[in-house]
Design an enzyme around this catalytic site. Structure first.
Site, short mmCIF file in Angstrom:
data_model
loop_
_atom_site.label_atom_id
_atom_site.label_comp_id
_atom_site.label_asym_id
_atom_site.label_seq_id
_atom_site.Cartn_x
_atom_site.Cartn_y
_atom_site.Cartn_z
N THR B 171 0.87 -1.19 0.00
CA THR B 171 0.00 0.00 0.00
C THR B 171 0.90 1.23 0.00
O THR B 171 1.36 1.64 -1.05
CB THR B 171 -0.96 0.01 1.21
OG1 THR B 171 -0.23 -0.15 2.40
CG2 THR B 171 -1.98 -1.10 1.07
N LYS B 197 4.06 -6.82 3.95
CA LYS B 197 3.82 -5.42 3.61
C LYS B 197 3.47 -4.69 4.90
O LYS B 197 3.00 -5.27 5.88
CB LYS B 197 2.68 -5.25 2.60
CG LYS B 197 1.30 -5.66 3.03
CD LYS B 197 0.48 -4.72 3.89
CE LYS B 197 0.33 -3.37 3.30
NZ LYS B 197 -0.64 -2.57 4.18
N THR B 208 1.32 -7.09 12.88
CA THR B 208 0.78 -5.76 12.61
C THR B 208 0.84 -5.37 11.16
O THR B 208 1.03 -4.21 10.84
CB THR B 208 1.53 -4.72 13.43
OG1 THR B 208 2.93 -4.91 13.20
CG2 THR B 208 1.22 -4.86 14.87
#
Lengths: 423, 423
Positions: B171, B197, B208
């Site tokens: 992202t 990612k 996380t």
């Protein structure tokens, strides 16, 4: 490191009316001076003298690394509350520019030196002198410069110098913070006023900055302490700028008892409730001013959480939102990014049910029952975010617990201020 | 909101060697495609196909507002661990651009639609298909676009497409993150590789971010899960970028069992320890890459806490330092402002004694016994801070507890990225 510093631009959220006119409080005098603690050419030390017979209350940081001045104040206040005020007046001495924190035994020696000088100059017991220091951590306090200023401070004590005192305790503050109310206590008009400093390293648990409050009310010390502690939780312990907690922060209140009224002794005296409401207003006003001077702040944000299983859980959600860098940068970008509010609720550790959660920006219903509200239009959210004062409402829909906390946005200016503070 | 977006500059902390060559893992194939979930012209969906008989483990966000895909994965994994793998292969489908989080019942419908499409295309049970979505929260997932891409994904599955898969799940990441080791398990060479990612909304408790790990090792599912959970706490749950926790984050590991080795069944099998060390290395490598791609990061900071009363207390201190905006802006400003470290220790809530605390920057002793060390020179601290990789050592001096956590600095670029992410 010494030398003058250009004044930073005043926060866009500063009160348009400027610093309020703080009226005299019978039994209290102030002075401020330029002692050159760190920077030259600015007020950096203030002295308050309080007449004998006053009731004193205080709230201090709970940090495990709190400073020498804080430790000394805690000891003195505990002794006062055990033994009663005894004879003699009181004094408060505050310097900015150096926090005298993490300075080992030398820190306590510096406190003792300044306390002795104040006690000698004003003729008050050393146990009645409260000091505080704010500024850089870990550098020795130049106590000699402060001691050298005390004679001049004593000679210029005045009932009208509260604003100068408020300016002397500023660090990265861009405006001085004062507040005042007058309250009728059984037919007697009583003044409550005070001032505060703080704009970074602001978060509970404690009085998260320096706050000094004065009143001519006559009220028993234990009752005053209970009221001050309770109202701290609703004001200074309900704000956050960056979630960071200072090692130095201190709230001291003096009620001189010089108003022509019988002393308030009992919690159920109706005057106690009236006093508490009025004091709470002053404290909340000052706490809001601290947030509005939050480092780099361009938005003042109230976070109202309702429907939690308890008030404590609501507070947990409120601070998870108010301290989230992603939420705070969205406010800075005027982005109605309610997904980040959902994220913060989720990470708070509080009980929540995604499908009962609702979110409002002001009066605009944004999300409900686990999804965006059918009536919500992104353009409305975006228009709302352009305001300087924002209210975010979060209802968890699972109980009666509620809490309100206040914060500001996280902007480039915060980075500028804090990546270049020390050198 | 749609349209192409200029690629952001790559993090200065990205590995100089670029993305590692990820070797094939027997029993695993990958594909990636441009489905146009949010932006056109970029890979945004990846499919992994895993042969029958694999052991699957996972770690998921504990957020109270976790997304539909996370809830579905948790259910499927629990069923697998209860009932054994049964027949049929497995699949992982991930899209970027949209998190399918806080999308109510429609979120689950979208999950079910994509799962059904993958199960049909690959001939695997729906209970064996794990999905994840990452990106904006609160907007409906265009499941139809993803479903439309699945035939093409199936037709292009390849043992060599791991890097494309790693790119498809990015992202705000500025570089894809991969890691690989080979380990000798009782004379049999086994591969462990994976990709991840994540660059913002990064903090424990949980994996996380999105992390996918693959090995040809043969290891029982319960043992694999125990090892994965333990190593998550040492890696992905020991890093923070901004203290914010995503609603979506997911770690899935598949061990295909296709290496020519007897399956590891017992925790005390020496091969289990060797496997755990190797897997831990891969996970820590990926976790560090996530921090190095922290939004706006220019410094990679290891915080080593020792001498706490327990490991949990050490961890509390480590994260108080690693999440402090004032500490992180000091790193950004290359300011050796150890006073802010003291502040963070104090606010952590962990037991500490100011007069036993010592602080080091790398090998430089900065502070000890409640004050600056006599040997410390500010110029040394300032020179140290110019490095891109920093180690902060904090010894509390009151026990044997220790913990290491990793973080990055807080810069203008973080504000830029996050005040302008959604629109």
């Amino acid at each position: 490191m010494a030398g003058t510093k250009a004044a930073p631009p005043v926060s866009p959220l500063a009160p348009a009316s400027g610093f309020p006119a703080l009226p005299p409080v019978a039994g209290v005098r102030f002075a401020a001076a330029e002692a050159g603690v760190r920077y030259k050419g600015r007020l950096d030390v203030m002295l308050a003298e309080i007449a004998p017979g006053a009731s004193i209350a205080g709230v201090f940081t709970k940090s495990a690394t709190r400073s020498g001045p804080v430790l000394a104040c805690e000891e003195k206040l505990a002794a006062l509350h055990r033994g009663g005020p005894g004879d003699g007046g009181f004094a408060i001495l505050v310097n900015s520019g150096n926090a005298n924190a993490f300075t080992g035994n030398a820190g306590r020696v510096a406190v003792d030196a300044t306390v002795a000088a104040v006690a000698g100059a004003l003729g008050v017991p050393e146990g009645h002198v409260f000091t505080a220091s704010t500024g850089v951590i870990g550098e020795p306090l130049p106590a000699d410069r402060i001691v050298a200023a005390i004679g001049g401070l004593r000679d210029t004590l005045s009932v009208d110098a509260a604003e100068r005192a408020a300016r002397a305790i500023m660090t990265t503050d861009t405006f001085p913070k004062g507040a005042v109310v007058t309250v009728d206590l059984g037919g007697v008009p009583v003044t409550i006023m005070g001032f505060a400093k703080g704009s970074g390293m602001i978060a509970p648990d404690m009085a998260t900055m320096l706050v000094y409050l004065f009143s001519d009310a006559a009220i028993a010390p234990g009752l005053l302490q209970a009221i001050v502690s309770r109202q701290s939780d609703r004001s200074f312990n309900a704000i956050t700028v960056d979630g960071d907690t200072s090692t130095s922060d201190t709230l001291v209140m003096a009620a001189t008892g010089q108003a022509a009224m019988p002393r308030i002794e009992a919690p159920d005296d109706p005057r106690a409730a009236a006093f508490e409401v009025a004091l709470g207003d002053v404290m909340l006003d000052l706490a809001h001013q601290v947030v509005k001077d939050g480092e780099g702040a361009t938005k003042f944000v109230e976070v109202r959480v309702t429907g939690a299983v308890s008030d404590a859980e609501a507070r947990k959600v409120g601070f998870a939102i108010a301290n989230s860098p992603l939420v705070k940068t969205a406010f800075a970008g005027e982005d109605p990014n309610w997904g980040r509010i959902v994220m913060a609720v989720g990470k708070s550790g509080a009980e929540a049910d995604r499908d009962r959660l609702s979110i409002r920006f002001g009066d605009i219903l944004v999300a409900e029952k686990g999804w965006v509200a059918p009536s919500y239009r992104e353009a409305d959210g975006a228009a709302y975010m352009k305001q300087a004062d924002l209210v975010v409402g979060v209802d968890l829909g699972i109980g009666d617990g509620e809490a309100t906390v206040w914060t500001c946005d996280l902007t480039h200016r915060y980075i500028e201020i804090n990546a270049d503070y020390r050198s």
